[in-house]
Structure formats: structure tokens, C-alpha cells
Scaffold this motif. Sequence first.
Motif, PDB file in Angstrom:
ATOM      1  N   UNK A 104     -15.971  45.594  33.287  1.00  0.00           N
ATOM      2  CA  UNK A 104     -15.143  44.745  32.645  1.00  0.00           C
ATOM      3  C   UNK A 104     -14.967  45.156  30.751  1.00  0.00           C
ATOM      4  N   UNK A 105     -16.231  45.443  30.165  1.00  0.00           N
ATOM      5  CA  UNK A 105     -16.372  45.884  29.377  1.00  0.00           C
ATOM      6  C   UNK A 105     -15.774  46.842  28.321  1.00  0.00           C
ATOM      7  N   UNK A 106     -15.166  47.857  29.330  1.00  0.00           N
ATOM      8  CA  UNK A 106     -14.646  48.890  28.947  1.00  0.00           C
ATOM      9  C   UNK A 106     -13.324  49.445  29.578  1.00  0.00           C
ATOM     10  N   UNK A 107     -12.708  48.190  30.440  1.00  0.00           N
ATOM     11  CA  UNK A 107     -11.906  48.559  30.725  1.00  0.00           C
ATOM     12  C   UNK A 107     -10.423  47.772  30.093  1.00  0.00           C
ATOM     13  N   UNK A 108      -9.447  47.933  30.272  1.00  0.00           N
ATOM     14  CA  UNK A 108      -8.269  47.096  29.163  1.00  0.00           C
ATOM     15  C   UNK A 108      -6.505  46.864  31.202  1.00  0.00           C
ATOM     16  N   UNK A 109      -6.102  46.184  30.440  1.00  0.00           N
ATOM     17  CA  UNK A 109      -5.781  45.634  31.952  1.00  0.00           C
ATOM     18  C   UNK A 109      -3.966  45.224  31.434  1.00  0.00           C
ATOM     19  N   UNK A 110      -3.064  45.004  31.916  1.00  0.00           N
ATOM     20  CA  UNK A 110      -1.715  44.447  32.214  1.00  0.00           C
ATOM     21  C   UNK A 110      -1.576  44.882  33.651  1.00  0.00           C
ATOM     22  N   UNK A 111       0.223  43.775  33.554  1.00  0.00           N
ATOM     23  CA  UNK A 111       0.533  44.180  34.592  1.00  0.00           C
ATOM     24  C   UNK A 111       2.347  44.599  34.859  1.00  0.00           C
ATOM     25  N   UNK A 112       2.696  44.632  35.786  1.00  0.00           N
ATOM     26  CA  UNK A 112       3.818  45.467  36.433  1.00  0.00           C
ATOM     27  C   UNK A 112       4.227  43.979  36.948  1.00  0.00           C
ATOM     28  N   UNK A 113       5.923  43.551  37.025  1.00  0.00           N
ATOM     29  CA  UNK A 113       6.812  43.150  37.798  1.00  0.00           C
ATOM     30  C   UNK A 113       7.652  43.445  38.010  1.00  0.00           C
ATOM     31  N   UNK A 114       8.345  42.949  39.148  1.00  0.00           N
ATOM     32  CA  UNK A 114       9.562  43.059  39.125  1.00  0.00           C
ATOM     33  C   UNK A 114      10.258  42.151  40.338  1.00  0.00           C
ATOM     34  N   UNK A 115      11.474  41.963  39.797  1.00  0.00           N
ATOM     35  CA  UNK A 115      12.106  40.750  39.207  1.00  0.00           C
ATOM     36  C   UNK A 115      13.710  41.766  39.405  1.00  0.00           C
ATOM     37  N   UNK A 116      14.610  40.423  38.894  1.00  0.00           N
ATOM     38  CA  UNK A 116      15.697  40.633  38.712  1.00  0.00           C
ATOM     39  C   UNK A 116      16.203  41.503  37.604  1.00  0.00           C
ATOM     40  N   UNK A 117      16.825  42.229  37.348  1.00  0.00           N
ATOM     41  CA  UNK A 117      17.800  42.541  36.097  1.00  0.00           C
ATOM     42  C   UNK A 117      19.582  41.873  35.383  1.00  0.00           C
ATOM     43  N   UNK A 118      19.349  41.001  35.289  1.00  0.00           N
ATOM     44  CA  UNK A 118      20.697  39.793  35.117  1.00  0.00           C
ATOM     45  C   UNK A 118      20.425  38.789  33.624  1.00  0.00           C
ATOM     46  N   UNK A 119      20.750  39.806  32.509  1.00  0.00           N
ATOM     47  CA  UNK A 119      20.417  39.038  31.224  1.00  0.00           C
ATOM     48  C   UNK A 119      21.382  38.074  31.514  1.00  0.00           C
ATOM     49  N   UNK A 120      22.696  37.726  32.022  1.00  0.00           N
ATOM     50  CA  UNK A 120      23.331  36.953  31.896  1.00  0.00           C
ATOM     51  C   UNK A 120      22.798  35.477  32.606  1.00  0.00           C
ATOM     52  N   UNK A 121      22.001  35.865  33.382  1.00  0.00           N
ATOM     53  CA  UNK A 121      21.098  34.681  34.407  1.00  0.00           C
ATOM     54  C   UNK A 121      20.071  34.260  33.275  1.00  0.00           C
ATOM     55  N   UNK A 122      19.562  35.339  32.070  1.00  0.00           N
ATOM     56  CA  UNK A 122      17.980  35.318  31.345  1.00  0.00           C
ATOM     57  C   UNK A 122      17.306  35.809  32.331  1.00  0.00           C
ATOM     58  N   UNK A 123      17.139  36.833  33.412  1.00  0.00           N
ATOM     59  CA  UNK A 123      16.616  37.775  33.519  1.00  0.00           C
ATOM     60  C   UNK A 123      16.462  38.807  32.752  1.00  0.00           C
ATOM     61  N   UNK A 124      15.138  39.535  32.504  1.00  0.00           N
ATOM     62  CA  UNK A 124      14.523  40.823  31.660  1.00  0.00           C
ATOM     63  C   UNK A 124      13.936  41.642  32.669  1.00  0.00           C
ATOM     64  N   UNK A 125      13.467  41.575  34.067  1.00  0.00           N
ATOM     65  CA  UNK A 125      12.761  42.376  34.582  1.00  0.00           C
ATOM     66  C   UNK A 125      12.279  43.462  34.963  1.00  0.00           C
TER      67      UNK A 125
END
Lengths: 715, 109
Positions: free
Chosen positions: A84-105
Motif C-alpha cells: 500500500x505504501x508504494x501504490x497510487x489508485x484511481x477509479x474509472x466510472x461508466x455511466x451516461x454521457x448526457x450533459x443536459x441531464x447533468x451527466x458527464x461520465x
Amino acid sequence: MIRRLDAHPTHECKGFSLRSGKPIPFGAVIVPGGVNFSVYSRYADSCVLVLFNKHEPAPFAEIPFFPEFCIGNVFSMVVFDLDYENIEYGYRMTGPWDPKSGHRFDSSKILLDPYAKSIGGRDEWGKEPDWSNIFPHRSRIFFDDFDWEDDTQLQIPFEDLVIYEMHVRNFTAHPSSGIKHPGTFSGIREKIPYLKSLGINCVELLPVHEFDEFEHSRLSPVTGERLMNLWGYSNVGFFAPKAGYAATGKYGMQVDELKTTIKALHKAGIEVILDVVFNHTAEGNEQGPYISYRGIDNKSYYMLTPEGYYYNFSGCGNTLNCNNPIVRNMILDCLRYWVSDYHIDGFRFDLASILGRDQNGAPMNSPPLLETLAFDPVLGKCKLIAEAWDAGGLYQVGSFPSWDRWAEWNGKYRDDMRRFLKGDAGMVPAVMQRLQGSPDLYQWQNRMTSASVNFITCHDGFTLMDLVSYNDKHNEANGEDNRDGSNDNSSWNCGAEGPSDDPEITQLRLKQIKNAAAMLLVSNGAPMVLSGDEMGNSQDGNNNAYCQDNSISWLNWDLLKSHGELFRFMKQMIAFRMKHDVLRKSSYVRNTDSNAEISWHGVRAWEPDASFDSRTIAFMCRRFGCPEEPDVYAAVNMHWECHSFELPAAEGNAKWHVFANTDMRPPHDISEIGNEVLLDNQHAFLAGPRSVVVLVSKLNQRKGEDNGTAVTDGT
Amino acid sequence: MELQLQMELDEGTAKIRLGGRLDATNAPAFQEELKKLIGKDVSKIVFFSEDLEYIASAGLRVMIFAKQRIGMNAQVYLIGAQQTVLDVIKMSGLDTFMTIQDSFDQKTQ
């Protein structure tokens, strides 16, 4: 010890051993055998954990969260056997791309964990980042233990605070600071003896949450130097300290270093208040980068227009959706974390009025977030201070929802005292309120002097030296054609714009600084001093030096030699305030009945002149029934001519002694506590032009008995 | 490089010789080794660190653990540490609970 039943894996994926995790707490937590990762998104369909070796450009693994690892809208799993001391982490999220509805996945983006307790990527201040990095701000895992010994929050009563507002880097970055690790948390620790000698008992740190000093980085049109985001009012992460502020940032030990600094400050009797920025993030508007929130749950985290664009009540591109229940909980989690893990004594909320807007931006009567914070048990002994306005035009000084818990940066104190200081007419009635802790603003809500943080200068605007040296702002070096920064400064240059060789002007400036310090430190409410004002620090007339990571902003410690008289004056005024309880009342001083604790005077005793043309006011503070407690009398003459102030009689056999007279040159401008000089004429005092006189009553001593001879007038 | 670790208890002085890298991967093993001292009569804990090339936060934590679990009254010494190791300890402020020296003389200390 018996091994836990859940300390072994149930799943395998790409060579990693996994099991379903615990959704709470959010973030990454070390558990037996592995690390529990937990992240939530209301609208994401799926999530992948992305793992990097420290500093490596490409990830070494991408592990999807199995569907059975989800509870509600939370993705959680344990990954076993991670270094754990030597790693870095992040996430990829999948979801709708629909800026008009507020979503920017956008699953091509790797996203920082909103609950990351340590963030890599800007480990050393100002070190040019690799601009091709696909994941510039990286969540890290930290073993969050620390040996606090018996340290706790200091719980200094609000009215006893003397707050010192400072920027971690500006405080010691200048070579003249003479310390080993300039511009760092560790640097503050080295300067604790200095803070003690000044006498302050609370530091308020400009933002120390992780931010990107390279945000909007550009070259100055004046100097050609690189302009940086120096102030840090632009959060990358809310839970992680700014790594570049730690001498040990490159070793990933910023958490320890900040905690050690706080522990040392507490040991010295100094509280720590953090300036926190929950009104917006560093992601900007729709043109801005994906760092975290936008890609994790744009619609929940941000206030969006009906068309899906970002509301901009912060003036910084976006507005955090603070009264969305999800965001509200994140803010609460964050503040609880800083209190429980860092022993923070209080928070100052930047543009706090945004925190009281609903999801459409309309101000609310009882904003749930502010109420939650006011009543939260973990925050129960914390100071909560609002900057009670925002960039969207909401101004709530005197009306910020308080539940008897919230204090305010008293912007009216600043504005009224500045105008009085420069000699404006018509200010006396307002100044009488400000000196008492602004009962006109707060008493109607049954609030007390603890509602008011009094200040004349703060990071935002002129320094005190610049307030008396410039009529206008000079922000050309910021590269915005001098359009940035406030135009409404109520400043006066004392006869010449900027530096001057004219001794009359330079002397008047020093006197005006002392006048401001004296008024601030005899006012009820909690005074806040801007770091550097005690040594006449100038920013060359720049009233918005947020981007000047250079000598414009850095505190030049050589000023202590050239302006030692200012330091001495400030130090003695602070000591005087701490000595006389009557200047630090928690309740408003009684000002009406015959036993009034404060009585108002003017050129004539008992007859304050609050007329439009008056520029003089005096007051006497007295605690009835406490004959051993001295009276304090202060005369303020902001007129450009001398005025003789008729003095009220001191109580009993006591006589008036001069503590401070800003019209005198040092060392006669101020005394050591206990060495105040007997006043020859007990009936009147001639106050010089633009000066403040502070007297204290003491039992009769023969002339010359205490520290030399008696004084006559201050001229 | 792996961690090298030797430990001996000599008349109330725990002598621990460290070499290589002390980080999260080997800190648990180091901690297990130190646990053997719990309950024994230890007045001094001495880390000989001339050959220690790198220490990360997990390694420092084990040293603090030693102080807390082996004996709050025991004195902790860090001997001959290299500059990089010293820097981390000092800048993070974790130097306050240990005595840092170039060499150790059991008779006089």
C-alpha cells in the motif's frame, strides 16, 4: 488474536485476491490482509479500480468491482496483499454521457478518490509536472495512526482568541526567514517561538487541502515570472493535506508533518483554524479538467443550470452542491476527519453563504448543511467561522444562520474601521458599535461578541502597510490588466502613492498602522491580525496576490529589524488585551445603566460626539465591584488636528497612566505592561492628530516612582 | 533491496541492527520481531542504522511502536543514520521521541 473470518479472499481477478468490501467508511482503508476500497456514485453503472506503482505513467492493474461488491450506490471491495505504501489508485466510472441531464461520465478518465487521505502528483511545491500524465492527482493509501500523546483541542474561549491569519508558504518561503525548511508546515513549527513572542494564540491557515499550484499557471506580463495558484482556494481533494507544503512531501509524509506541526502548536498554546473551501472545486466549468467529482457523479456534486451548465456563485467556474444530501455528508465526513484525525480547533468557511443556497442556488432560511455542522457532536467544540458572503451577491454579515454556533468574519468591522481610520466623516456611530463587538449586527439574534471576528486586513485585499500607502490597487503583475481585486479598499496613501522618502509620510504611515492595531485590539470580539502586518509587510500595492509566489507575497523577515517598532507595538497591544478582561467580554458590555461597563466620552467627558463631522470618540471600560481591576480608557482622534480630551475620573484613588499614545515616537508610543506612566494632568489629555491614546487606571503612586517621570500631554 | 535485521538483548539494552530498506512490505515482519521484546526488561532500544538506506512511514511507525509497546520509559536511540533517513525523521517531526547519535557506547549511556 483470532483471525477474522473476513480476512481471506473469496474472488480472484487478474491475479489479485479480492472479496466484497465494507461500504463504510468511504475511501481506502487498511484492513487485515489488504485494503478496503469504497466509492459511491448515484448514477454510475460500473466502476473499475485502477492501480499504479508510485510515479509510474501507466497503471499496472485495472480491477473491476464485481456486481456482488455493490451495496446501494456504493462500490466496495477488499484487495489483498497490496504494497500500500508504494501504490497510487484511481477509479474509472461508466455511466451516461448526457450533459443536459447533468451527466458527464467518461470511462477514459481515471478519477481521484473524493475521500483520498493523501494525494500524490504535486509532491514538491512548484516542480514542473509531467503534462502528459494521464492521472495527475493520484489517491494514495496512508496508515492513519499518529502518536498524539495527550494532545486535544485547546478550547480557548472565543473572546480570548487573538487570531493570526497566515499562509503556510508565504510565512517562511523568503530566504530571510532563516529556517531549514522554508515554506512548509515544518517551517511553521520552527517559528513557534516567534508566534509566542508576538502573543497570538491561534493561527488561521489559508487552505491546506491538496490543490494544484499549476492551475491557470501563466507568465506575468510585468516580471515574466511564472504565476501560480499560491493561495490554494481551489480544492483538488478535501481530505488530503497539501503535499507541496510539507518538507517531507516527496517522501509522502505530509500527513505526519502537518500533525506534528499541529501538536507542537497546541503544546505552545496556539490553536489551529483551517480555512476551508467547500464552495467549488478545481475542476472549473465545462471546459475544465476531469479530476474527480465531475467524472464520479457530476449531477450530485455540482449545482447545474437547467441546461446542464455549471452555476458560478463562487466566481471560480463551478459551485459545489452543498445542500445535496450526498455532498452535505461528504463535507461533514471531511470536517469530522480533520477534527478527529488532525485535532483541528476550528474552521473558517470560504464564501460560506454558498453553503446556505439550495440546489437551484436560492438562499434558504435554515440551510441543512449549516444546521448539521452547528449541532454535530464531533465538531461540538470547534469554532465555526463563516465568510458570510459569496460571489453571487449574497451578503449575510449580521444575518448568517447561526444556531448560536456560527461566528462571522465581520466585514462591516473592516469597512467601518478603515473609513474611520482614513478620516471619513460620519463614522462615529458605526465605530461605537464595532468597538463593542457589533451588537447592532448580532444582539437581535441573542448572539454575543463571539459572533464577531474583527479584522481590518486579511489575505484578501491590502496588507496594513499597503492600506496606508496606496489609494488604488496595483495588480498589473497578476496579468489581468489590473481588473482583478477589489476596487473598494477604503485606503489612504498618507500623501504619496507607494514607497516614499518623505519622513512626514513614512511617520504618518507607521502611526496609522499603530492606530489600526490599537483600535483592533481594544475592540470586543475576536481580533484577527494578518500575518506580516506586525512588521509592516507590503505587497507593493497588490490587493489580490493569489498568484504571486515570490517576494510580493513572501514575508520578508528583515522587516522585523527595519520596522521593529511595529512588532513591539503589536506585541504590547496584544499583551494589554490579554491582561484586561474588560476588553474580552463574552457578553455585550452593559452600556446603558448606571453601572455601565462601557461609558462613552469625547472631547468632553461623558459627552460623546457622534455627529456627522465628528472624528473623535473615547470610551472607558470599568468592571463595577472589582476595584482591583483597573479601568481602561481609550481616546481615538481620527481628525487631522489635535484635540484635547477631557478625562472622566478614574475610580476611587486610582490615577490615569498612559499605556499607549500613537502620536509619540518609540519607545514612548507604548509601555511594557505594568510600566505605564503616570499622567500629570488627570483631567485632560491632548491627543495628537490622527492618534489613539490608551490609558489605564492604577492606584496612586508618587510621580516618578514607576519607570521614570510622569508625562504631560502626548504632543 | 530487502531489509536486513539482527536483534539481541544485552543486559536491558535491545540492540537492533538494520540494513537495506524499511518500508511497508517488510515493516510487519520487523514489528513481529520487535514484539518478542514485549514483557522483557528493556531500558534502552538502540537502532543501529548505518546500513539502513531508506525508511518509509511504515518503518518509522514500527520504531514508534517499539517505544509504545516495549517500554514507555525505555530510551530510544538512533545510531549512525544516513542523511536521507535522518531528513525524513526530522522533517516529519518524529525525531522528538528518540535520541539521535553517531555512535553508541553501552557503558556510558
